[in-house]
Scaffold this motif. Structure first.
Motif, PDB file in Angstrom:
ATOM      1  N   ARG A   1       0.810  -1.215   0.000  1.00 57.44           N
ATOM      2  CA  ARG A   1       0.000   0.000   0.000  1.00 57.44           C
ATOM      3  C   ARG A   1       0.844   1.266   0.000  1.00 57.44           C
ATOM      4  O   ARG A   1       0.318   2.364   0.223  1.00 57.44           O
ATOM      5  CB  ARG A   1      -0.917   0.013   1.236  1.00 57.44           C
ATOM      6  CG  ARG A   1      -1.674  -1.272   1.490  1.00 57.44           C
ATOM      7  CD  ARG A   1      -2.604  -1.612   0.338  1.00 57.44           C
ATOM      8  NE  ARG A   1      -3.747  -0.714   0.273  1.00 57.44           N
ATOM      9  CZ  ARG A   1      -4.626  -0.709  -0.708  1.00 57.44           C
ATOM     10  NH1 ARG A   1      -4.463  -1.535  -1.745  1.00 57.44           N
ATOM     11  NH2 ARG A   1      -5.645   0.133  -0.703  1.00 57.44           N
TER      12      ARG A   1
ATOM     13  N   ASP B   1      -7.184   7.145   0.855  1.00 65.75           N
ATOM     14  CA  ASP B   1      -7.857   6.016   0.209  1.00 65.75           C
ATOM     15  C   ASP B   1      -7.666   4.702   0.961  1.00 65.75           C
ATOM     16  O   ASP B   1      -8.154   3.658   0.515  1.00 65.75           O
ATOM     17  CB  ASP B   1      -7.333   5.848  -1.227  1.00 65.75           C
ATOM     18  CG  ASP B   1      -7.752   6.997  -2.134  1.00 65.75           C
ATOM     19  OD1 ASP B   1      -8.792   7.618  -1.853  1.00 65.75           O
ATOM     20  OD2 ASP B   1      -7.034   7.275  -3.116  1.00 65.75           O
ATOM     21  N   LEU B   2      -6.954   4.744   2.076  1.00 64.36           N
ATOM     22  CA  LEU B   2      -6.768   3.531   2.865  1.00 64.36           C
ATOM     23  C   LEU B   2      -8.044   3.196   3.628  1.00 64.36           C
ATOM     24  O   LEU B   2      -8.839   4.076   3.959  1.00 64.36           O
ATOM     25  CB  LEU B   2      -5.630   3.716   3.870  1.00 64.36           C
ATOM     26  CG  LEU B   2      -4.212   3.927   3.324  1.00 64.36           C
ATOM     27  CD1 LEU B   2      -3.245   4.193   4.473  1.00 64.36           C
ATOM     28  CD2 LEU B   2      -3.754   2.724   2.502  1.00 64.36           C
ATOM     29  N   SER B   3      -8.215   1.919   3.919  1.00 70.94           N
ATOM     30  CA  SER B   3      -9.336   1.498   4.753  1.00 70.94           C
ATOM     31  C   SER B   3      -9.073   1.937   6.197  1.00 70.94           C
ATOM     32  O   SER B   3      -7.940   2.309   6.559  1.00 70.94           O
ATOM     33  CB  SER B   3      -9.505  -0.019   4.710  1.00 70.94           C
ATOM     34  OG  SER B   3      -8.417  -0.664   5.355  1.00 70.94           O
ATOM     35  N   LEU B   4     -10.104   1.867   7.028  1.00 68.58           N
ATOM     36  CA  LEU B   4      -9.959   2.238   8.434  1.00 68.58           C
ATOM     37  C   LEU B   4      -8.871   1.403   9.100  1.00 68.58           C
ATOM     38  O   LEU B   4      -8.026   1.921   9.839  1.00 68.58           O
ATOM     39  CB  LEU B   4     -11.287   2.047   9.172  1.00 68.58           C
ATOM     40  CG  LEU B   4     -11.256   2.239  10.691  1.00 68.58           C
ATOM     41  CD1 LEU B   4     -10.837   3.672  11.033  1.00 68.58           C
ATOM     42  CD2 LEU B   4     -12.609   1.923  11.306  1.00 68.58           C
TER      43      LEU B   4
ATOM     44  N   GLN C   1      -6.313  -0.126   7.697  1.00 72.02           N
ATOM     45  CA  GLN C   1      -4.991   0.219   7.171  1.00 72.02           C
ATOM     46  C   GLN C   1      -4.491   1.533   7.755  1.00 72.02           C
ATOM     47  O   GLN C   1      -3.308   1.675   8.061  1.00 72.02           O
ATOM     48  CB  GLN C   1      -5.052   0.287   5.646  1.00 72.02           C
ATOM     49  CG  GLN C   1      -5.253  -1.066   4.993  1.00 72.02           C
ATOM     50  CD  GLN C   1      -5.699  -0.968   3.540  1.00 72.02           C
ATOM     51  OE1 GLN C   1      -6.104   0.099   3.076  1.00 72.02           O
ATOM     52  NE2 GLN C   1      -5.638  -2.074   2.836  1.00 72.02           N
ATOM     53  N   ARG C   2      -5.393   2.498   7.904  1.00 70.79           N
ATOM     54  CA  ARG C   2      -5.003   3.766   8.533  1.00 70.79           C
ATOM     55  C   ARG C   2      -4.582   3.531   9.987  1.00 70.79           C
ATOM     56  O   ARG C   2      -3.642   4.156  10.486  1.00 70.79           O
ATOM     57  CB  ARG C   2      -6.168   4.755   8.483  1.00 70.79           C
ATOM     58  CG  ARG C   2      -6.459   5.298   7.095  1.00 70.79           C
ATOM     59  CD  ARG C   2      -7.794   6.046   7.072  1.00 70.79           C
ATOM     60  NE  ARG C   2      -7.769   7.207   7.929  1.00 70.79           N
ATOM     61  CZ  ARG C   2      -7.434   8.436   7.531  1.00 70.79           C
ATOM     62  NH1 ARG C   2      -7.114   8.654   6.274  1.00 70.79           N
ATOM     63  NH2 ARG C   2      -7.444   9.447   8.380  1.00 70.79           N
TER      64      ARG C   2
ATOM     65  N   GLY D   1     -10.488  -2.308  14.576  1.00 70.37           N
ATOM     66  CA  GLY D   1     -10.380  -2.245  13.132  1.00 70.37           C
ATOM     67  C   GLY D   1      -9.261  -3.054  12.527  1.00 70.37           C
ATOM     68  O   GLY D   1      -9.037  -2.977  11.316  1.00 70.37           O
TER      69      GLY D   1
END
Length: 207
Positions: free
Chosen positions: A119, A126-129, A131-132, A156
């Motif tokens: 990533r 644009d990252l998912s929750l 991934q953030r 998450g």
């Protein structure tokens, strides 16, 4: 390391924290628990130097939380993590490395363990929750701080990332770092904390 005496934090006319006191010794790992609205995250923000108490006394190593000397030895894993959405994941890591004076490769190696290797060219926005959350965990602790504040660190995360974060917590604990972990689940921090500090929601009878 941490001394809190009669801490009061108000939001408007409501006392989010009312007369909270606690001591956390150097190298101790504690969980902060309590019902919704009882000031758990607010307590972390005070310790992070982001929220000023309305009254009471809070010191970290004898200094106020906002002292620059405290900032250099403290990491704060927030929920949600404060990241730059217009940067790519890799750029966020490079920026963080520059702030803390560490090698970008060190951050990337830890990020790889959390499944972020594919990533790096994706915008943070644009990252998912999940991934953030992984990226925030890595960036907030890139400088290997002696005091680490974590707000719901497992929320998450997928199973593999949860295991990786748990391994970080276990390593930091064995290294003698001081951990303050807000977690709604006792099971999620089993074996990682020495004791639990309880906050409580203010009721009408407290008025």
């Amino acid at each position: 390391m941490i001394d809190i005496e009669d801490l009061v934090v108000r939001r408007g006319t409501t006392e989010v924290l009312s007369g909270f006191s606690a001591r956390v010794a150097p190298g101790e790992s504690v969980r902060v628990a309590g019902p919704n609205g009882s000031g758990k995250s607010t307590l972390l923000r005070v310790l992070a130097g982001l929220t000023a108490p309305d009254s009471g006394r809070v010191t970290i190593g004898g200094r106020p939380p906002a002292d620059p000397a405290v900032r250099s030895v403290r990491g704060y894993v927030q929920e949600p993590p404060p990241l730059y959405e217009h940067l790519t994941t890799g750029e966020q890591m490079e920026f963080t490395a520059g702030v803390w004076g560490v090698r970008p490769q060190e951050i990337r190696e830890r990020a790889d363990a959390l499944g972020l290797a594919e990533r790096l060219d994706v915008l943070v926005g644009d990252l998912s929750l999940g991934q953030r959350k992984k990226l925030g965990h890595v960036c907030a602790t890139a400088h290997e701080p002696r005091l680490i504040l974590l707000d719901e660190p497992f929320n998450g995360l997928d199973a593999a990332a949860e295991d990786a974060v748990r391994a970080d917590l276990a390593r930091w604990r064995s290294d003698g770092r001081t951990l303050v972990i807000v977690s709604h689940s006792d099971a999620s921090v089993a074996g990682l904390v020495d004791r639990t500090l309880m906050t409580r929601a203010r009721t009408e009878t407290d008025a």
